[in-house]
Design a protein around this motif. Structure first.
Motif, PDB file in Angstrom:
ATOM      1  N   GLU A 179      75.664   9.090  35.890  1.00  0.00           N
ATOM      2  CA  GLU A 179      75.278  10.160  36.805  1.00  0.00           C
ATOM      3  C   GLU A 179      76.461  11.018  37.234  1.00  0.00           C
ATOM      4  OE1 GLU A 179      71.334   8.092  38.772  1.00  0.00           O
ATOM      5  OE2 GLU A 179      72.910   8.879  40.065  1.00  0.00           O
ATOM      6  N   ASP A 180      77.697  10.531  37.016  1.00  0.00           N
ATOM      7  CA  ASP A 180      78.868  11.348  37.343  1.00  0.00           C
ATOM      8  C   ASP A 180      79.369  12.131  36.124  1.00  0.00           C
ATOM      9  OD1 ASP A 180      81.412   8.701  37.170  1.00  0.00           O
ATOM     10  OD2 ASP A 180      79.768   9.262  35.845  1.00  0.00           O
ATOM     11  N   CYS A 181      78.550  12.143  35.048  1.00  0.00           N
ATOM     12  CA  CYS A 181      78.917  12.883  33.839  1.00  0.00           C
ATOM     13  C   CYS A 181      78.892  14.381  34.134  1.00  0.00           C
ATOM     14  CB  CYS A 181      77.951  12.545  32.701  1.00  0.00           C
ATOM     15  SG  CYS A 181      78.268  13.448  31.184  1.00  0.00           S
ATOM     16  N   LEU A 182      79.979  15.071  33.834  1.00  0.00           N
ATOM     17  CA  LEU A 182      80.091  16.486  34.162  1.00  0.00           C
ATOM     18  C   LEU A 182      79.619  17.388  33.021  1.00  0.00           C
ATOM     19  CD1 LEU A 182      83.550  16.484  35.974  1.00  0.00           C
ATOM     20  CD2 LEU A 182      81.272  16.512  37.012  1.00  0.00           C
ATOM     21  N   LEU A 183      79.938  17.026  31.794  1.00  0.00           N
ATOM     22  CA  LEU A 183      79.594  17.863  30.646  1.00  0.00           C
ATOM     23  C   LEU A 183      78.527  17.150  29.811  1.00  0.00           C
ATOM     24  CD1 LEU A 183      83.201  19.010  29.641  1.00  0.00           C
ATOM     25  CD2 LEU A 183      81.465  20.358  30.848  1.00  0.00           C
ATOM     26  N   LYS A 184      77.296  17.218  30.288  1.00  0.00           N
ATOM     27  CA  LYS A 184      76.220  16.494  29.605  1.00  0.00           C
ATOM     28  C   LYS A 184      76.006  17.026  28.188  1.00  0.00           C
ATOM     29  CE  LYS A 184      73.051  17.236  32.736  1.00  0.00           C
ATOM     30  NZ  LYS A 184      71.740  17.176  33.412  1.00  0.00           N
ATOM     31  N   ASP A 210      66.990  22.266  24.796  1.00  0.00           N
ATOM     32  CA  ASP A 210      67.139  21.833  26.191  1.00  0.00           C
ATOM     33  C   ASP A 210      68.366  20.954  26.365  1.00  0.00           C
ATOM     34  OD1 ASP A 210      63.596  21.500  27.074  1.00  0.00           O
ATOM     35  OD2 ASP A 210      64.913  23.231  26.871  1.00  0.00           O
ATOM     36  N   LEU A 211      68.641  20.106  25.383  1.00  0.00           N
ATOM     37  CA  LEU A 211      69.819  19.241  25.463  1.00  0.00           C
ATOM     38  C   LEU A 211      71.093  20.077  25.453  1.00  0.00           C
ATOM     39  CD1 LEU A 211      68.784  16.345  23.034  1.00  0.00           C
ATOM     40  CD2 LEU A 211      68.830  16.273  25.526  1.00  0.00           C
ATOM     41  N   GLU A 212      71.119  21.092  24.580  1.00  0.00           N
ATOM     42  CA  GLU A 212      72.311  21.938  24.491  1.00  0.00           C
ATOM     43  C   GLU A 212      72.541  22.714  25.788  1.00  0.00           C
ATOM     44  OE1 GLU A 212      72.291  22.831  19.662  1.00  0.00           O
ATOM     45  OE2 GLU A 212      71.527  24.317  21.084  1.00  0.00           O
ATOM     46  N   GLU A 213      71.449  23.122  26.442  1.00  0.00           N
ATOM     47  CA  GLU A 213      71.563  23.895  27.675  1.00  0.00           C
ATOM     48  C   GLU A 213      71.578  23.016  28.924  1.00  0.00           C
ATOM     49  OE1 GLU A 213      69.022  27.553  25.654  1.00  0.00           O
ATOM     50  OE2 GLU A 213      68.295  26.591  27.498  1.00  0.00           O
ATOM     51  N   GLU A 214      71.639  21.694  28.700  1.00  0.00           N
ATOM     52  CA  GLU A 214      71.704  20.705  29.787  1.00  0.00           C
ATOM     53  C   GLU A 214      70.472  20.751  30.694  1.00  0.00           C
ATOM     54  OE1 GLU A 214      76.581  20.406  30.028  1.00  0.00           O
ATOM     55  OE2 GLU A 214      75.453  20.797  31.861  1.00  0.00           O
ATOM     56  N   ASN A 215      69.309  21.105  30.075  1.00  0.00           N
ATOM     57  CA  ASN A 215      68.064  21.121  30.847  1.00  0.00           C
ATOM     58  C   ASN A 215      67.389  19.752  30.782  1.00  0.00           C
ATOM     59  OD1 ASN A 215      68.376  23.796  31.520  1.00  0.00           O
ATOM     60  ND2 ASN A 215      67.244  24.548  29.735  1.00  0.00           N
ATOM     61  N   PHE A 216      68.078  18.714  31.236  1.00  0.00           N
ATOM     62  CA  PHE A 216      67.515  17.364  31.300  1.00  0.00           C
ATOM     63  C   PHE A 216      68.286  16.585  32.356  1.00  0.00           C
ATOM     64  CE2 PHE A 216      70.766  14.751  29.107  1.00  0.00           C
ATOM     65  CZ  PHE A 216      71.600  15.762  28.639  1.00  0.00           C
ATOM     66  N   ASP A 217      67.755  15.434  32.759  1.00  0.00           N
ATOM     67  CA  ASP A 217      68.411  14.641  33.799  1.00  0.00           C
ATOM     68  C   ASP A 217      69.645  13.958  33.228  1.00  0.00           C
ATOM     69  OD1 ASP A 217      65.241  13.822  35.271  1.00  0.00           O
ATOM     70  OD2 ASP A 217      66.681  15.374  35.834  1.00  0.00           O
ATOM     71  N   TYR A 218      69.538  12.664  32.941  1.00  0.00           N
ATOM     72  CA  TYR A 218      70.707  11.966  32.393  1.00  0.00           C
ATOM     73  C   TYR A 218      70.350  11.090  31.200  1.00  0.00           C
ATOM     74  CZ  TYR A 218      73.264  13.599  36.459  1.00  0.00           C
ATOM     75  OH  TYR A 218      73.854  14.406  37.392  1.00  0.00           O
ATOM     76  N   SER A 219      69.112  11.193  30.699  1.00  0.00           N
ATOM     77  CA  SER A 219      68.752  10.390  29.535  1.00  0.00           C
ATOM     78  C   SER A 219      68.005  11.252  28.527  1.00  0.00           C
ATOM     79  CB  SER A 219      67.886   9.195  29.941  1.00  0.00           C
ATOM     80  OG  SER A 219      66.627   9.626  30.397  1.00  0.00           O
ATOM     81  N   PHE A 220      68.112  10.876  27.264  1.00  0.00           N
ATOM     82  CA  PHE A 220      67.362  11.532  26.206  1.00  0.00           C
ATOM     83  C   PHE A 220      67.068  10.507  25.113  1.00  0.00           C
ATOM     84  CE2 PHE A 220      70.821  11.870  23.101  1.00  0.00           C
ATOM     85  CZ  PHE A 220      71.938  11.776  23.904  1.00  0.00           C
ATOM     86  N   LYS A 239      80.974   4.200  21.838  1.00  0.00           N
ATOM     87  CA  LYS A 239      82.360   4.674  21.805  1.00  0.00           C
ATOM     88  C   LYS A 239      82.505   6.023  22.517  1.00  0.00           C
ATOM     89  CE  LYS A 239      83.637   2.280  17.517  1.00  0.00           C
ATOM     90  NZ  LYS A 239      84.012   2.453  16.094  1.00  0.00           N
ATOM     91  N   VAL A 240      81.381   6.746  22.646  1.00  0.00           N
ATOM     92  CA  VAL A 240      81.395   8.018  23.382  1.00  0.00           C
ATOM     93  C   VAL A 240      81.504   7.694  24.874  1.00  0.00           C
ATOM     94  CG1 VAL A 240      80.116  10.130  23.895  1.00  0.00           C
ATOM     95  CG2 VAL A 240      79.979   9.127  21.606  1.00  0.00           C
ATOM     96  N   SER A 241      82.387   8.378  25.559  1.00  0.00           N
ATOM     97  CA  SER A 241      82.611   8.080  26.976  1.00  0.00           C
ATOM     98  C   SER A 241      81.473   8.600  27.844  1.00  0.00           C
ATOM     99  CB  SER A 241      83.937   8.693  27.444  1.00  0.00           C
ATOM    100  OG  SER A 241      83.905  10.105  27.275  1.00  0.00           O
ATOM    101  N   GLU A 242      81.414   8.097  29.083  1.00  0.00           N
ATOM    102  CA  GLU A 242      80.446   8.493  30.108  1.00  0.00           C
ATOM    103  C   GLU A 242      78.996   8.176  29.740  1.00  0.00           C
ATOM    104  OE1 GLU A 242      82.869  12.514  30.903  1.00  0.00           O
ATOM    105  OE2 GLU A 242      81.295  12.150  32.391  1.00  0.00           O
ATOM    106  N   ILE A 243      78.829   7.087  28.966  1.00  0.00           N
ATOM    107  CA  ILE A 243      77.478   6.624  28.632  1.00  0.00           C
ATOM    108  C   ILE A 243      77.200   5.347  29.419  1.00  0.00           C
ATOM    109  CG2 ILE A 243      76.056   5.574  26.820  1.00  0.00           C
ATOM    110  CD1 ILE A 243      77.106   7.618  24.898  1.00  0.00           C
ATOM    111  N   GLU A 244      76.090   5.327  30.149  1.00  0.00           N
ATOM    112  CA  GLU A 244      75.722   4.166  30.961  1.00  0.00           C
ATOM    113  C   GLU A 244      75.241   3.015  30.081  1.00  0.00           C
ATOM    114  OE1 GLU A 244      75.956   4.344  34.420  1.00  0.00           O
ATOM    115  OE2 GLU A 244      75.599   2.179  34.449  1.00  0.00           O
ATOM    116  N   HIS A 245      74.208   3.272  29.282  1.00  0.00           N
ATOM    117  CA  HIS A 245      73.742   2.243  28.345  1.00  0.00           C
ATOM    118  C   HIS A 245      72.915   2.899  27.234  1.00  0.00           C
ATOM    119  CE1 HIS A 245      69.627   2.369  29.969  1.00  0.00           C
ATOM    120  NE2 HIS A 245      70.182   2.379  31.170  1.00  0.00           N
TER     121      HIS A 245
END
Length: 676
Positions: A179-184, A210-220, A239-245
């Motif tokens: 949830e603290d991810c800045l550049l989704k 929508d994913l490219e324009e960050e029109n989503f919450d924090y999961s896809f 290996k990608v950073s800022e991933i919860e699970h």
């Protein structure tokens, strides 16, 4: 009152009314002041309201009533049509369609349509409908729309089935960002980059845009095809950073299909039209308005009964062949006359039965205009569709199979072919692109052409990609004709798309189209001109059950070759055989045609070694030919195509079998796979 006995009729007629609504709305969007269209839409909605209220489906009736109110306002000019209003109306009809599909699947047709009803009420009251209220409501009883698997179409399912059959795994991968991810958007890009190295992304929820324009919450969630294990995929993504699970599950096509029951299969009926005027119904149903199409009475026949009738007639054809042979052997005049008359009568009966199974290709074509409208809006393009020959008829078995390949070809034309309005303007073209869908009969075949006036096909780009993917070699590339270059895009895994999208560019698709069409005994060819457009031409047989064949002999065994693929038969001298590229070839009317010795293909004994002459059958697939070498010709005959069953489904160059008049089984040769 018990209305269950009328349920099938309600589903069929409701489906027809919804289809009419879609078609009228598409026309109304082009001609918003056309009063006849507005009247037709109002009457279709009114009839649907009355039917659903009578059957007790109150949610359908309520939504249709609101739709009816809006069109009442439109026809009396209290409401002016604009793009936003049309979007809301289309969403309302989408909801009606979903509820009727739910009823067909055994549901109660209930749905939470509060949002769409509120929007319709705003339109009715002259209020402005904002984009926040512009979302379609989810219908209860249908598959939920918060997962990737909610809106898979039949063609995407066929891609997943094809991948599974080739030994790939189908996964549903859900990624939860912190949830603290800045550049989704950047994280999504990195995840997709990882996935593309391991396999192919088939679908994403939310969509890629929508994913490219960050029109989503924090999961896809993505549907993903790969040969890698779950553990390998999970480690790579993590290996990608800022991933919860990351959650990875195998996706089962069979389990998904059990949730979806196709509307046409559920109705399981075929409509036969008699050109008679329909009397006006004095019940709650309003009378049909005068329209261009004549009204008709309908007889609904369960399609299973037609299949049984067809199977019985196939047995009759086999027995007819047996009687013809017996009459010929006994040489009895009375018997021969009787058999000849029976042959004529059974021939007429065959034509009637085949005609009964024929349905207009309009059943496939009628869903394309609204699909094109939605895709064009998603891609911010202006696209019009022109349909010619929708009344052309095909056997129902072919109709059932051809829909999905055509869907993909049209998607491909919109995504790759038609340019954006700005680009078209720069090229001196009209900002609106056109896709032409044409069907027509030619001999015993039906041709379907999908053409567009878009960018065409870039030969250099295709060749470069084909060389990179190892589809062809450098030496082969120099000898390819333009059409052969275009057909490279139908090779497995081939794609020239620069990025993965929900529409095309996955490298899984056109090869499935080609395989499906060829499995129906047809073929597909491509013609294109850069910046002028492209034409995909599909050739299909009228029916798959009964066919005319040439019987040939090979090592005391009888084989059948479909006449539809034969150009000519010939007897040539062995001295005419030449060699080119380590292959035996002949000169056929100025064309170099390779020889295919069927005794080598089927590993039978060669009986022509000491003969000075050989018998050949010239067969064609598209613009390619080959000469099949046989021992002798027996003659032409009409036969019934029988499946070899599950145990022999992968037999090379054999498409089925037939039973001859003497009871002998003859294998039917699939000449398509022998033409290189």
């Amino acid at each position: 009152m018990d209305t269950s006995q009328y349920l099938d009729v309600f589903i069929d007629e409701s489906t027809e009314h919804v289809e009419d609504l879609y078609n009228y709305l598409l026309e109304l969007e082009k001609n918003p002041t056309e009063t006849n269209l507005i009247e037709e839409i109002f009457r279709a909605a009114h009839t649907l309201k009355g039917m659903s209220a009578t059957m007790g489906f109150q949610d359908v009736a309520n939504l249709t009533h609101k739709l009816e109110n809006v069109f009442d306002g439109i026809r009396y000019e209290r409401i002016k049509i604009d793009a936003t209003i049309m979007d809301v109306i289309f969403q309302a009809v989408d909801n009606l369609n979903a509820m009727i599909e739910d009823i067909a699947a055994g549901g109660d047709g209930k749905g939470d349509v509060s949002t769409i009803v509120a929007n319709l009420e705003k339109i009715e009251n002259g209020e402005v409908v904002t984009k926040e209220n512009d979302a379609a409501a989810t219908v209860e009883g249908t598959v939920e729309t918060d997962t990737t698997t909610s809106n898979l179409d039949e063609f995407e399912l066929s891609i997943l089935e094809e991948s599974r059959d080739r030994g790939f795994h189908n996964y549903e991968v859900t990624v939860q960002l912190r949830e603290d991810c800045l550049l989704k958007g950047a994280r999504v890009f990195m995840v997709f980059e990882v996935l593309e190295k391991l396999g192919e992304v088939i679908k994403s929820t939310p969509p890629v845009t929508d994913l490219e324009e960050e029109n989503f919450d924090y999961s896809f969630t993505v549907l993903f095809v790969s040969q890698s294990s779950k553990e390998e995929i999970q480690k790579s993504i993590e290996k990608v950073s800022e991933i919860e699970h990351v959650t990875i599950n195998l996706f089962s096509v069979e389990a998904y299909k059990q949730q979806l029951i196709d509307q046409e299969e559920q109705s399981s009926v075929l409509t036969f039209e008699e050109k008679k005027e329909k009397t006006e119904d004095k019940s709650d149903k309003a009378p049909k308005a005068k329209s261009k199409k004549p009204t008709s009475k309908t007889i609904r026949v369960n399609i299973e009964r037609l299949d049984i009738l067809m199977n019985l007639f196939e047995e009759l054809v086999i027995d007819r062949g047996r009687l013809e042979q017996i009459a010929s052997e006994l040489n009895n005049n009375d018997l021969q006359e009787t058999v000849e008359r029976m042959t004529r009568v059974s021939g007429d009966l065959q034509n009637i039965i085949l005609t009964m199974r024929m349905v207009p290709i309009d059943q496939v074509f009628n869903r394309f205009p609204r699909m094109i409208r939605q895709l064009a809006r998603d891609l911010q393009k202006e696209v019009d569709i022109e349909i010619i020959g929708a009344e052309t008829e095909l056997d129902r078995t072919v109709i059932d199979e051809i829909g999905d390949p055509l869907v993909h070809l049209i998607r491909n034309a919109i995504d790759h072919g038609i340019e954006t309005p700005d680009v078209r303007k720069q090229k001196g073209k009209p900002t609106q692109g056109t896709i032409k869908l044409q069907a027509y009969h030619s001999g015993n075949h039906v041709f379907i052409e999908i053409s567009d006036d878009g960018a065409g096909i870039n030969k250099e780009k295709v060749l470069k990609k084909a060389l990179e993917n190892g589809v062809i070699t450098e030496s082969t590339a120099n000898n390819l004709t333009n059409q052969q270059i275009y057909e490279l895009i139908m090779e497995s895994g081939f794609s020239t798309a620069d990025s993965v999208s929900d529409i095309s560019g996955r490298g899984v698709g056109l090869d499935v189209v080609k395989n499906t069409i060829e499995s129906l005994g047809g073929n597909i060819t491509i013609n294109a001109e850069e910046n002028q457009g492209s034409i995909f031409s599909v050739q299909l047989p009228l029916t798959l059950s009964i066919m005319s064949v040439l019987l040939v002999e090979l090592s005391d065994e009888t084989y059948a070759i479909p006449l539809s693929s034969i150009i000519e038969t010939a007897i040539i001298q062995k001295s005419q055989i030449m060699h080119a590229h380590n292959k035996k070839v002949i000169d056929f009317r100025g064309n170099i045609v390779p020889l295919t010795f069927l005794n080598e293909v089927f590993e039978t004994e060669q009986t022509i070694a000491d003969q000075d002459y050989i018998s050949v059958v010239i067969v064609r697939k598209g613009d390619k030919m080959t000469a099949l070498v046989v021992d002798s010709f027996i003659g032409q005959q009409e036969v019934v195509l029988k499946s070899l069953g599950n145990y022999l489904s992968n037999t090379f160059a054999i498409s089925g079998a037939t039973i001859l008049g003497d009871g002998q089984v003859a294998l039917i040769i699939d000449s398509n796979v022998l033409v290189k």
